[in-house]
Design a protein around this motif. Structure first.
Motif, PDB file in Angstrom:
ATOM      1  N   TYR A  22       0.856  -1.186   0.000  1.00  0.00           N
ATOM      2  CA  TYR A  22       0.000   0.000   0.000  1.00  0.00           C
ATOM      3  C   TYR A  22       0.891   1.235   0.000  1.00  0.00           C
ATOM      4  CZ  TYR A  22      -3.516  -3.350   1.425  1.00  0.00           C
ATOM      5  OH  TYR A  22      -4.350  -4.431   1.469  1.00  0.00           O
ATOM      6  N   TYR A  23       0.655   2.139  -0.933  1.00  0.00           N
ATOM      7  CA  TYR A  23       1.441   3.364  -1.063  1.00  0.00           C
ATOM      8  C   TYR A  23       0.767   4.509  -0.317  1.00  0.00           C
ATOM      9  CZ  TYR A  23       3.590   7.480  -3.143  1.00  0.00           C
ATOM     10  OH  TYR A  23       4.219   8.673  -3.323  1.00  0.00           O
ATOM     11  N   CYS A  24       1.553   5.263   0.445  1.00  0.00           N
ATOM     12  CA  CYS A  24       1.061   6.446   1.141  1.00  0.00           C
ATOM     13  C   CYS A  24       1.712   7.668   0.498  1.00  0.00           C
ATOM     14  CB  CYS A  24       1.411   6.400   2.624  1.00  0.00           C
ATOM     15  SG  CYS A  24       0.967   7.928   3.480  1.00  0.00           S
ATOM     16  N   PRO A  25       0.950   8.470  -0.252  1.00  0.00           N
ATOM     17  CA  PRO A  25       1.528   9.650  -0.900  1.00  0.00           C
ATOM     18  C   PRO A  25       2.025  10.683   0.104  1.00  0.00           C
ATOM     19  CG  PRO A  25      -0.703   9.208  -1.734  1.00  0.00           C
ATOM     20  CD  PRO A  25      -0.435   8.252  -0.628  1.00  0.00           C
ATOM     21  N   ALA A  26       1.389  10.780   1.264  1.00  0.00           N
ATOM     22  CA  ALA A  26       1.805  11.770   2.266  1.00  0.00           C
ATOM     23  C   ALA A  26       3.180  11.441   2.840  1.00  0.00           C
ATOM     24  CB  ALA A  26       0.776  11.849   3.388  1.00  0.00           C
ATOM     25  N   CYS A  27       3.452  10.163   3.061  1.00  0.00           N
ATOM     26  CA  CYS A  27       4.741   9.734   3.626  1.00  0.00           C
ATOM     27  C   CYS A  27       5.752   9.328   2.556  1.00  0.00           C
ATOM     28  CB  CYS A  27       4.525   8.538   4.545  1.00  0.00           C
ATOM     29  SG  CYS A  27       3.507   8.853   5.977  1.00  0.00           S
ATOM     30  N   ASN A  28       5.290   9.181   1.316  1.00  0.00           N
ATOM     31  CA  ASN A  28       6.101   8.673   0.215  1.00  0.00           C
ATOM     32  C   ASN A  28       6.725   7.327   0.599  1.00  0.00           C
ATOM     33  OD1 ASN A  28       7.107   8.681  -2.386  1.00  0.00           O
ATOM     34  ND2 ASN A  28       9.017   9.649  -1.771  1.00  0.00           N
ATOM     35  N   SER A  29       5.881   6.436   1.116  1.00  0.00           N
ATOM     36  CA  SER A  29       6.359   5.124   1.524  1.00  0.00           C
ATOM     37  C   SER A  29       5.368   4.047   1.083  1.00  0.00           C
ATOM     38  CB  SER A  29       6.529   5.071   3.047  1.00  0.00           C
ATOM     39  OG  SER A  29       5.278   5.204   3.683  1.00  0.00           O
ATOM     40  N   ILE A  30       5.871   2.819   1.056  1.00  0.00           N
ATOM     41  CA  ILE A  30       5.028   1.666   0.776  1.00  0.00           C
ATOM     42  C   ILE A  30       5.091   0.752   1.991  1.00  0.00           C
ATOM     43  CG2 ILE A  30       4.683  -0.385  -0.649  1.00  0.00           C
ATOM     44  CD1 ILE A  30       5.812   1.097  -2.990  1.00  0.00           C
ATOM     45  N   THR A  31       3.936   0.294   2.425  1.00  0.00           N
ATOM     46  CA  THR A  31       3.853  -0.661   3.521  1.00  0.00           C
ATOM     47  C   THR A  31       3.357  -1.979   2.950  1.00  0.00           C
ATOM     48  OG1 THR A  31       3.349   1.100   5.097  1.00  0.00           O
ATOM     49  CG2 THR A  31       2.828  -1.150   5.776  1.00  0.00           C
ATOM     50  N   TYR A  32       4.145  -3.038   3.185  1.00  0.00           N
ATOM     51  CA  TYR A  32       3.780  -4.371   2.713  1.00  0.00           C
ATOM     52  C   TYR A  32       3.177  -5.149   3.874  1.00  0.00           C
ATOM     53  CZ  TYR A  32       6.588  -3.223  -1.320  1.00  0.00           C
ATOM     54  OH  TYR A  32       7.085  -2.616  -2.431  1.00  0.00           O
ATOM     55  N   GLU A  33       2.118  -5.887   3.584  1.00  0.00           N
ATOM     56  CA  GLU A  33       1.462  -6.714   4.586  1.00  0.00           C
ATOM     57  C   GLU A  33       1.344  -8.138   4.068  1.00  0.00           C
ATOM     58  OE1 GLU A  33      -2.269  -4.766   5.272  1.00  0.00           O
ATOM     59  OE2 GLU A  33      -1.381  -3.450   6.788  1.00  0.00           O
ATOM     60  N   SER A  34       1.578  -9.083   4.983  1.00  0.00           N
ATOM     61  CA  SER A  34       1.468 -10.495   4.661  1.00  0.00           C
ATOM     62  C   SER A  34       0.975 -11.209   5.910  1.00  0.00           C
ATOM     63  CB  SER A  34       2.832 -11.040   4.237  1.00  0.00           C
ATOM     64  OG  SER A  34       2.738 -12.394   3.868  1.00  0.00           O
ATOM     65  N   VAL A  35       0.177 -12.236   5.728  1.00  0.00           N
ATOM     66  CA  VAL A  35      -0.392 -12.968   6.859  1.00  0.00           C
ATOM     67  C   VAL A  35       0.722 -13.511   7.754  1.00  0.00           C
ATOM     68  CG1 VAL A  35      -1.771 -14.986   7.495  1.00  0.00           C
ATOM     69  CG2 VAL A  35      -2.433 -13.591   5.537  1.00  0.00           C
ATOM     70  N   GLY A  36       0.604 -13.265   9.052  1.00  0.00           N
ATOM     71  CA  GLY A  36       1.548 -13.804  10.021  1.00  0.00           C
ATOM     72  C   GLY A  36       2.849 -13.049  10.143  1.00  0.00           C
ATOM     73  N   ARG A  37       2.960 -11.896   9.496  1.00  0.00           N
ATOM     74  CA  ARG A  37       4.194 -11.100   9.568  1.00  0.00           C
ATOM     75  C   ARG A  37       3.867  -9.673   9.976  1.00  0.00           C
ATOM     76  NH1 ARG A  37       4.754 -14.640   5.647  1.00  0.00           N
ATOM     77  NH2 ARG A  37       6.721 -15.697   5.405  1.00  0.00           N
ATOM     78  N   PRO A  38       4.771  -9.048  10.723  1.00  0.00           N
ATOM     79  CA  PRO A  38       4.563  -7.627  11.007  1.00  0.00           C
ATOM     80  C   PRO A  38       4.716  -6.838   9.705  1.00  0.00           C
ATOM     81  CG  PRO A  38       6.695  -8.331  11.845  1.00  0.00           C
ATOM     82  CD  PRO A  38       5.988  -9.564  11.329  1.00  0.00           C
TER      83      PRO A  38
END
Length: 67
Positions: A22-38
């Motif tokens: 998921y991309y956040c334009p305000a932070c200019n970052s991408i957060t990846y999510e996967s089951v069972g992982r932070p």
């Protein structure tokens, strides 16, 4: 993950494991999510090859609670 509105950035697969980014334009970052992982948060200013290596390493680790 930050509290800003996000945009679906895409899907990543590595060694049969799957994550959604998921991309956040305000932070200019991408957060990846996967089951069972932070979540894995990465800045978009980082070198693309470095980001890819970090994602693959993150997905290669056993999920929390996996035996």
């Amino acid at each position: 993950m930050c509290q800003h509105a996000k945009v679906l950035a895409g899907h990543v697969r590595h060694q049969g494991r799957h994550a959604v980014g998921y991309y956040c334009p305000a932070c200019n970052s991408i957060t990846y999510e996967s089951v069972g992982r932070p979540p894995l948060r990465q800045s978009r200013t980082t070198d693309p090859e470095t980001r890819e290596r970090a994602i693959n390493t993150w997905l290669s680790r056993p999920a929390v609670g996996a035996s």
